[in-house]
Design a protein around this motif. Structure first.
Motif, PDB file in Angstrom:
ATOM      1  N   ALA A  44      61.643  -3.892 -31.483  1.00 25.91           N
ATOM      2  CA  ALA A  44      60.317  -3.314 -31.717  1.00 25.91           C
ATOM      3  C   ALA A  44      59.246  -4.393 -31.811  1.00 25.91           C
ATOM      4  CB  ALA A  44      60.332  -2.481 -32.995  1.00 25.91           C
ATOM      5  N   ILE A  45      59.587  -5.520 -32.436  1.00 27.66           N
ATOM      6  CA  ILE A  45      58.633  -6.626 -32.558  1.00 27.66           C
ATOM      7  C   ILE A  45      58.265  -7.171 -31.178  1.00 27.66           C
ATOM      8  CG2 ILE A  45      58.441  -9.047 -33.289  1.00 27.66           C
ATOM      9  CD1 ILE A  45      60.028  -8.227 -35.831  1.00 27.66           C
ATOM     10  N   ILE A  46      59.270  -7.378 -30.333  1.00 25.04           N
ATOM     11  CA  ILE A  46      59.008  -7.918 -28.996  1.00 25.04           C
ATOM     12  C   ILE A  46      58.177  -6.929 -28.178  1.00 25.04           C
ATOM     13  CG2 ILE A  46      60.037  -8.783 -26.867  1.00 25.04           C
ATOM     14  CD1 ILE A  46      60.416 -10.496 -29.465  1.00 25.04           C
ATOM     15  N   ARG A  47      58.505  -5.661 -28.257  1.00 27.48           N
ATOM     16  CA  ARG A  47      57.733  -4.653 -27.513  1.00 27.48           C
ATOM     17  C   ARG A  47      56.270  -4.643 -27.965  1.00 27.48           C
ATOM     18  NH1 ARG A  47      60.701  -1.258 -24.416  1.00 27.48           N
ATOM     19  NH2 ARG A  47      62.956  -1.126 -24.795  1.00 27.48           N
ATOM     20  N   GLY A  81      72.146 -16.366 -31.805  1.00 29.99           N
ATOM     21  CA  GLY A  81      72.779 -15.614 -30.731  1.00 29.99           C
ATOM     22  C   GLY A  81      72.523 -14.121 -30.794  1.00 29.99           C
ATOM     23  N   ALA A  82      72.292 -13.591 -32.001  1.00 20.96           N
ATOM     24  CA  ALA A  82      72.091 -12.148 -32.158  1.00 20.96           C
ATOM     25  C   ALA A  82      70.744 -11.675 -31.611  1.00 20.96           C
ATOM     26  CB  ALA A  82      72.193 -11.771 -33.633  1.00 20.96           C
ATOM     27  N   VAL A  83      69.874 -12.606 -31.281  1.00 29.31           N
ATOM     28  CA  VAL A  83      68.527 -12.243 -30.810  1.00 29.31           C
ATOM     29  C   VAL A  83      68.545 -11.784 -29.353  1.00 29.31           C
ATOM     30  CG1 VAL A  83      66.211 -13.149 -30.332  1.00 29.31           C
ATOM     31  CG2 VAL A  83      67.395 -13.774 -32.453  1.00 29.31           C
ATOM     32  N   TYR A  84      69.466 -12.317 -28.557  1.00 34.85           N
ATOM     33  CA  TYR A  84      69.381 -12.150 -27.108  1.00 34.85           C
ATOM     34  C   TYR A  84      69.540 -10.704 -26.637  1.00 34.85           C
ATOM     35  CZ  TYR A  84      69.154 -17.170 -26.572  1.00 34.85           C
ATOM     36  OH  TYR A  84      68.732 -18.474 -26.627  1.00 34.85           O
ATOM     37  N   GLU A  85      70.469  -9.971 -27.217  1.00 40.37           N
ATOM     38  CA  GLU A  85      70.676  -8.600 -26.756  1.00 40.37           C
ATOM     39  C   GLU A  85      69.461  -7.707 -27.024  1.00 40.37           C
ATOM     40  OE1 GLU A  85      73.870  -4.899 -27.096  1.00 40.37           O
ATOM     41  OE2 GLU A  85      74.327  -6.859 -27.976  1.00 40.37           O
ATOM     42  N   GLY A 107      66.658  -8.751 -24.739  1.00 41.82           N
ATOM     43  CA  GLY A 107      66.869  -8.267 -23.375  1.00 41.82           C
ATOM     44  C   GLY A 107      66.499  -6.799 -23.225  1.00 41.82           C
ATOM     45  N   LYS A 108      66.830  -5.992 -24.236  1.00 43.55           N
ATOM     46  CA  LYS A 108      66.464  -4.578 -24.193  1.00 43.55           C
ATOM     47  C   LYS A 108      64.944  -4.410 -24.209  1.00 43.55           C
ATOM     48  CE  LYS A 108      70.636  -2.763 -26.436  1.00 43.55           C
ATOM     49  NZ  LYS A 108      71.181  -2.079 -27.646  1.00 43.55           N
ATOM     50  N   ALA A 109      64.270  -5.248 -24.999  1.00 44.08           N
ATOM     51  CA  ALA A 109      62.819  -5.128 -25.140  1.00 44.08           C
ATOM     52  C   ALA A 109      62.077  -5.457 -23.848  1.00 44.08           C
ATOM     53  CB  ALA A 109      62.324  -6.035 -26.267  1.00 44.08           C
ATOM     54  N   ILE A 110      62.634  -6.364 -23.045  1.00 42.38           N
ATOM     55  CA  ILE A 110      61.931  -6.756 -21.815  1.00 42.38           C
ATOM     56  C   ILE A 110      62.456  -6.029 -20.583  1.00 42.38           C
ATOM     57  CG2 ILE A 110      61.396  -9.039 -22.746  1.00 42.38           C
ATOM     58  CD1 ILE A 110      63.587 -10.181 -20.880  1.00 42.38           C
ATOM     59  N   ARG A 111      63.413  -5.120 -20.779  1.00 34.62           N
ATOM     60  CA  ARG A 111      63.948  -4.378 -19.640  1.00 34.62           C
ATOM     61  C   ARG A 111      62.829  -3.581 -18.975  1.00 34.62           C
ATOM     62  NH1 ARG A 111      69.008  -1.508 -21.498  1.00 34.62           N
ATOM     63  NH2 ARG A 111      69.660  -3.693 -21.685  1.00 34.62           N
ATOM     64  N   GLY A 112      62.670  -3.786 -17.673  1.00 36.63           N
ATOM     65  CA  GLY A 112      61.589  -3.135 -16.938  1.00 36.63           C
ATOM     66  C   GLY A 112      60.266  -3.858 -17.046  1.00 36.63           C
ATOM     67  N   GLY A 128      69.728  -9.950 -19.404  1.00 38.72           N
ATOM     68  CA  GLY A 128      69.574  -9.042 -18.276  1.00 38.72           C
ATOM     69  C   GLY A 128      68.625  -9.564 -17.226  1.00 38.72           C
ATOM     70  N   THR A 129      68.648 -10.886 -16.995  1.00 43.16           N
ATOM     71  CA  THR A 129      67.761 -11.494 -16.004  1.00 43.16           C
ATOM     72  C   THR A 129      68.556 -12.464 -15.141  1.00 43.16           C
ATOM     73  OG1 THR A 129      65.688 -12.744 -15.706  1.00 43.16           O
ATOM     74  CG2 THR A 129      67.085 -13.399 -17.543  1.00 43.16           C
ATOM     75  N   ASP A 130      68.017 -12.778 -13.983  1.00 46.76           N
ATOM     76  CA  ASP A 130      68.687 -13.744 -13.111  1.00 46.76           C
ATOM     77  C   ASP A 130      67.918 -15.055 -13.012  1.00 46.76           C
ATOM     78  OD1 ASP A 130      66.533 -12.905 -11.625  1.00 46.76           O
ATOM     79  OD2 ASP A 130      67.706 -12.217  -9.896  1.00 46.76           O
TER      80      ASP A 130
END
Length: 374
Positions: free
Chosen positions: A36-39, A55-59, A62-67, A109-111
């Motif tokens: 929610a913070i990232i969004r 390490g717990a931050v990445y998932e 990744g969800k926050a920046i999806r799309g 979730g990025t390349d």
């Protein structure tokens, strides 16, 4: 309103929000709140994120920046690794670093990442080791493949930073910038004299290397009169504006832990010029900075219409060999030659800069410079 600054060696779309976010302190925040913070940060114009994090931050990130991946810029650190519990660690083993990076890409979730950083290069031995084990060559290879768009590094040490800049490979440097460090009132990470640090920042601007700022609040100590090395508190807005006024700086990456922390940072976007005015640091840094223009523009408004801070900045950069800055000076509508010698600026300068004589000095310099280039 958010301000954006362009990466000198970047593509046209690579402009970064001056207010970014660091993820170093958010790893113990619940995943849903991280997301929610990232969004919310992105919704308010923040597009630059430093991912030296737990390490717990990445998932959740990744969800926050999806799309929305193309809306944000990410800097990740080659040398920062995470154990099975997700706790941050510092590493100089190539295979561990490589596997960590591949895991970061997959989990986000990025390349690709926008910046691949040599992590925490504070001593010559750090840089030697990263070269020896092949991390620098790996970054070059990833850049050729497009998996890393730009190479950068993080450091606290001007001499080491200059050594890396000498390679010509870096497009971005992450450095600790705040009044405590810059005026020799900080801790063991505030390395370098006033002059060394300012010369490094000017070199970055001259050579087109952007700076992302870590530790703008001196780990929060500058915000507390009890903890501040100056015995007085500054505000978030003053610290952020101070960092953004240093040559070469494109963005700041303060950390947050809660939504409330983010809301506090976002008040910077609506802060007035008076609220951002950090000139009070002159009262407790006089021993190290007296007589030096730090471009704070506390002398404004100039009766002649001169942007005194900008004129000084272009002059300092030109003296350091920045031809682009010299060219920018010649494009000013009102330059140093318009000085009325009225004394207004000197009466308001908290750093005791003799601007009247300095304007004459700048006028002579650019007059001679123009003649020599004809």
């Amino acid at each position: 309103m958010m301000e954006y600054r362009k990466l000198p060696h970047g593509a046209p779309h690579e402009s970064f929000s001056v207010l970014g976010l660091g993820m170093g302190g958010i790893q113990h925040t619940p995943p849903q709140e991280i997301e929610a913070i990232i969004r919310k940060a992105i919704d308010h114009g923040i597009n630059f994120f430093d991912l030296c994090a737990g390490g717990a931050v990445y998932e959740p990130f990744g969800k926050a920046i999806r799309g929305r991946r193309e809306q944000v810029f990410l800097q990740v650190h080659f040398g920062a690794v995470y154990d099975e519990q997700g706790e941050y660690g510092w590493c100089r083993d190539f295979e561990t670093i490589r596997k960590t990076f591949l895991w970061e890409l997959e989990t986000l979730g990025t390349d690709y990442v926008d910046f691949g950083f040599l992590h925490c290069v504070d001593e010559d031995e750090d840089f030697d080791k990263l070269c020896e084990i092949g991390v620098l060559d790996y970054l070059k290879q990833l850049k050729e493949q497009g998996t890393v768009r730009h190479i950068g590094f993080s450091s606290h040490t001007p001499s080491v930073a200059n050594r890396i800049l000498d390679t010509g490979l870096a497009d971005m440097m992450m450095f600790s910038i705040n009044p405590a460090y810059d005026f020799e009132k900080g801790d063991e990470y505030g390395i370098g004299s006033v002059r060394e640090r300012f010369e490094l920042f000017k070199r970055c601007e001259r050579e087109g290397v952007g700076i992302s700022v870590m530790k703008p609040f001196f780990a929060g100590q500058l915000l507390s009169a009890e903890q501040s090395p100056f015995g007085e508190a500054l505000t978030h807005a003053q610290c952020l504006q101070y960092a953004l006024d240093r040559p070469g700086v494109l963005t700041t990456v303060p950390g947050v832990q809660t939504m409330e922390h983010l809301d506090t940072l976002l008040t910077f976007l609506s802060a007035s010029e008076e609220e951002k005015d950090y000139s009070r640091i002159a009262s407790f840094t006089a021993d190290t900075v007296s007589g030096t223009c730090v471009y704070c523009n506390h002398c404004q408004p100039c009766p002649a219409g001169i942007d005194i801070g900008l004129v000084n900045k272009y002059y300092d950069l030109a003296l350091a060999g920045d031809r682009l800055a010299a060219n920018h000076y010649t494009k000013l509508t009102v330059d140093a030659s318009a000085c009325l010698s009225c004394g207004h600026c000197e009466s308001r300068c908290p750093f005791d800069v003799k601007q009247e004589s300095r304007m004459q000095e700048i006028k002579r310099y650019f007059s001679v410079d123009e003649k020599e280039t004809r």
